[in-house]
Design an enzyme around this catalytic site. Sequence first.
Site, PDB file in Angstrom:
ATOM      1  N   HIS A 103       0.830  -1.372   0.105  1.00  0.00           N
ATOM      2  CA  HIS A 103      -0.295  -0.278  -0.025  1.00  0.00           C
ATOM      3  C   HIS A 103       0.874   0.998   0.157  1.00  0.00           C
ATOM      4  O   HIS A 103       0.389   2.459   0.812  1.00  0.00           O
ATOM      5  CB  HIS A 103      -0.661  -0.147   1.492  1.00  0.00           C
ATOM      6  CG  HIS A 103      -2.136  -1.168   1.278  1.00  0.00           C
ATOM      7  ND1 HIS A 103      -2.589  -1.630   1.980  1.00  0.00           N
ATOM      8  CD2 HIS A 103      -2.591  -1.310   0.061  1.00  0.00           C
ATOM      9  CE1 HIS A 103      -3.922  -2.171   1.589  1.00  0.00           C
ATOM     10  NE2 HIS A 103      -3.288  -1.847   0.285  1.00  0.00           N
TER      11      HIS A 103
ATOM     12  N   HIS B  82     -11.173  -8.050  -6.849  1.00  0.00           N
ATOM     13  CA  HIS B  82     -11.161  -7.234  -6.115  1.00  0.00           C
ATOM     14  C   HIS B  82     -10.261  -6.262  -7.261  1.00  0.00           C
ATOM     15  O   HIS B  82      -9.100  -6.993  -7.627  1.00  0.00           O
ATOM     16  CB  HIS B  82     -10.382  -7.482  -5.026  1.00  0.00           C
ATOM     17  CG  HIS B  82      -9.956  -6.337  -4.211  1.00  0.00           C
ATOM     18  ND1 HIS B  82      -9.984  -4.739  -3.613  1.00  0.00           N
ATOM     19  CD2 HIS B  82      -8.208  -6.288  -3.859  1.00  0.00           C
ATOM     20  CE1 HIS B  82      -9.826  -3.984  -3.800  1.00  0.00           C
ATOM     21  NE2 HIS B  82      -8.542  -4.807  -3.343  1.00  0.00           N
TER      22      HIS B  82
ATOM     23  N   GLU C  89      -8.095  -3.885  -6.601  1.00  0.00           N
ATOM     24  CA  GLU C  89      -6.480  -3.356  -6.367  1.00  0.00           C
ATOM     25  C   GLU C  89      -5.245  -4.099  -6.963  1.00  0.00           C
ATOM     26  O   GLU C  89      -5.190  -4.554  -7.273  1.00  0.00           O
ATOM     27  CB  GLU C  89      -6.239  -3.307  -4.703  1.00  0.00           C
ATOM     28  CG  GLU C  89      -5.159  -2.535  -3.918  1.00  0.00           C
ATOM     29  CD  GLU C  89      -5.223  -2.493  -2.173  1.00  0.00           C
ATOM     30  OE1 GLU C  89      -6.187  -3.505  -2.053  1.00  0.00           O
ATOM     31  OE2 GLU C  89      -4.837  -1.701  -1.774  1.00  0.00           O
TER      32      GLU C  89
ATOM     33  N   ASP D 192      -2.543  -5.046  -6.943  1.00  0.00           N
ATOM     34  CA  ASP D 192      -1.778  -6.355  -6.374  1.00  0.00           C
ATOM     35  C   ASP D 192      -2.728  -7.381  -7.426  1.00  0.00           C
ATOM     36  O   ASP D 192      -1.731  -8.461  -7.282  1.00  0.00           O
ATOM     37  CB  ASP D 192      -1.299  -6.189  -4.901  1.00  0.00           C
ATOM     38  CG  ASP D 192      -2.994  -5.779  -4.244  1.00  0.00           C
ATOM     39  OD1 ASP D 192      -3.730  -5.388  -4.380  1.00  0.00           O
ATOM     40  OD2 ASP D 192      -2.608  -6.992  -3.287  1.00  0.00           O
TER      41      ASP D 192
ATOM     42  N   HIS E 241     -11.566  -5.718   1.852  1.00  0.00           N
ATOM     43  CA  HIS E 241     -11.585  -5.042   2.717  1.00  0.00           C
ATOM     44  C   HIS E 241     -11.534  -4.116   1.527  1.00  0.00           C
ATOM     45  O   HIS E 241     -11.726  -2.063   2.238  1.00  0.00           O
ATOM     46  CB  HIS E 241     -10.124  -4.545   2.950  1.00  0.00           C
ATOM     47  CG  HIS E 241      -9.182  -4.724   1.690  1.00  0.00           C
ATOM     48  ND1 HIS E 241      -8.702  -3.575   1.857  1.00  0.00           N
ATOM     49  CD2 HIS E 241      -9.115  -5.173   0.844  1.00  0.00           C
ATOM     50  CE1 HIS E 241      -7.469  -3.060   0.651  1.00  0.00           C
ATOM     51  NE2 HIS E 241      -7.873  -4.970   0.148  1.00  0.00           N
TER      52      HIS E 241
ATOM     53  N   ASP F  29      -8.626 -10.875  -0.630  1.00  0.00           N
ATOM     54  CA  ASP F  29      -7.354 -10.201   0.579  1.00  0.00           C
ATOM     55  C   ASP F  29      -8.328 -10.901   1.935  1.00  0.00           C
ATOM     56  O   ASP F  29      -6.916 -11.164   2.918  1.00  0.00           O
ATOM     57  CB  ASP F  29      -8.251  -9.045   1.024  1.00  0.00           C
ATOM     58  CG  ASP F  29      -6.893  -7.977  -0.354  1.00  0.00           C
ATOM     59  OD1 ASP F  29      -6.025  -9.026  -0.324  1.00  0.00           O
ATOM     60  OD2 ASP F  29      -7.373  -7.300  -0.719  1.00  0.00           O
TER      61      ASP F  29
ATOM     62  N   TYR G 237      -1.720  -9.216   9.714  1.00  0.00           N
ATOM     63  CA  TYR G 237      -2.167  -8.842   8.199  1.00  0.00           C
ATOM     64  C   TYR G 237      -3.627  -8.372   8.832  1.00  0.00           C
ATOM     65  O   TYR G 237      -4.479  -7.326   8.332  1.00  0.00           O
ATOM     66  CB  TYR G 237      -2.077  -9.438   7.550  1.00  0.00           C
ATOM     67  CG  TYR G 237      -3.145  -9.989   5.864  1.00  0.00           C
ATOM     68  CD1 TYR G 237      -2.530  -9.076   5.067  1.00  0.00           C
ATOM     69  CD2 TYR G 237      -4.589 -10.221   5.955  1.00  0.00           C
ATOM     70  CE1 TYR G 237      -2.943  -9.462   3.528  1.00  0.00           C
ATOM     71  CE2 TYR G 237      -5.231  -9.480   4.877  1.00  0.00           C
ATOM     72  CZ  TYR G 237      -4.263  -9.745   3.221  1.00  0.00           C
ATOM     73  OH  TYR G 237      -4.672 -10.186   2.384  1.00  0.00           O
TER      74      TYR G 237
ATOM     75  N   HIS H 159      -2.843 -13.056  -0.987  1.00  0.00           N
ATOM     76  CA  HIS H 159      -1.308 -13.279  -0.461  1.00  0.00           C
ATOM     77  C   HIS H 159      -1.525 -15.101   0.456  1.00  0.00           C
ATOM     78  O   HIS H 159      -2.315 -14.977   1.710  1.00  0.00           O
ATOM     79  CB  HIS H 159      -1.467 -12.682   0.133  1.00  0.00           C
ATOM     80  CG  HIS H 159      -2.185 -10.840  -0.559  1.00  0.00           C
ATOM     81  ND1 HIS H 159      -0.549 -10.703  -1.796  1.00  0.00           N
ATOM     82  CD2 HIS H 159      -3.561  -9.948  -0.212  1.00  0.00           C
ATOM     83  CE1 HIS H 159      -1.082  -9.545  -1.862  1.00  0.00           C
ATOM     84  NE2 HIS H 159      -2.809  -8.918  -1.871  1.00  0.00           N
TER      85      HIS H 159
HETATM   86 FE1  FEO Z   1      -6.968  -4.860  -1.497  1.00  0.00          FE
HETATM   87 FE2  FEO Z   1      -5.040  -8.080  -1.600  1.00  0.00          FE
HETATM   88  O1  FEO Z   1      -5.499  -5.619  -2.481  1.00  0.00           O
END
Ligand code: FEO
Length: 396
Positions: free
Chosen positions: A23, A79, A81, A83, A145, A164, A192, A225
């Site tokens: 982030h 999602h 984001e 990554d 999230h 996530d 996390y 992840h």
């Molecule tokens: Fe919310 Fe792993 O990105």
Amino acid sequence: MAIQVKGNVHWVGVVDWALTHFHGHELSTHRGSSYNSYLILDEKKVLVDAVWTPFTEQLIRNISEVIDPAELDYIVANHAEVDHSGALAEVIRHAPNAKVVVSQKGMDSFPGNYHGDWDFQPVKTGDSISIGQDDLVFVEAPMLHWPDSMFTYLTGHNILMPNDAFGQHYASAGRFNDEVDQQELFEEAFKYYVNILTPFSNLVLRKIDELLALNLPVDIIAPSHGVIWRDNPLQIVEKYQQWAAQKPEPRAVILYDTMWHATEQMAAAIGEGLAEKDVDYKVLHMALTDRNDALVEIFKARTVAVGSPTVNNGFLSALAPIFEEIKGLKMKNKLGATFGSYGWSGGAPRILQQRLADAGVDIIREPLECKWQPTAEDLEACRQFGRDLAAATLQE
Ligand code: FEO
């Protein structure tokens, strides 16, 4: 390298051993991370989630070990984001016939981020797509999230891919939870949770209840992840229920910054008062301590003491982010008090107290100040501060 998860499901993601922050620079990742992408080979060929942009070529290579990416029928993007979506544009270039399956909110975040003319198929909770032998079932998971977050469940193999949720920033040689050091794994899963999911704890509890009520058999939880939970996968769900309840342990944390060690001596004496009452505690010099690691200690503790000398009519700036974090993460059930030294004029502990209260921490006693270097009497007052903190820590 592609790795079989179960049957015709393969991990085609990337392990990022070198990642130190996530982030931007908001979150420290001492043990790296991974970006997990899953390839399902049924009558239809499906990719679930992609990887971060710098690893695009590796993802394409991994998919190509198993199939020609042009064969992909669906790309489920749980999602937006970056990554998980950074590599999408290139995957889609290789898979021109693939539909991109996203949540309702994903119809905002994906076009907004990528401006691509992609063939979207929005889905909502309960929708499913038959891919041959098995089905993909979708459960929207807003604020776990991001508003666009979604879980994908594969029937037949009983694999939940929650993006996530249930993840860890943890690079490892093994891809499965039974192949890695358990202490490291749970430290990273907890960090996390604390740093990413704490503000959404009520939603976490509700979403878990909703999932359990569906009575779906879950053999594997494959997050986006870290490692894949195949050995007793529901253990991480139980941990999330425990963490989301935000019931602190009977322990304390003392956060401080110091210039010439007067406030540091006060912190040590407060610790002695806690120790007298057999309350476990940690003392963290916040100018030298990783903020995200400190948040883990704050999350665990029932009581939080914060100390700074008075400088420029305020407090030392290394402490400032902590109040933003406690407030932003919506930490609950915290008690606290403040302290600090001064020379020509005081006041920092009272300002710290206001910041702590504004962050949602209940104040248990008056701030404690000491002029210049602490005397024996001052240090005894600090020990009493520690005893007061111990009493608050141990109260039901
Ligand atoms: Fe919310 Fe792993 O990105």
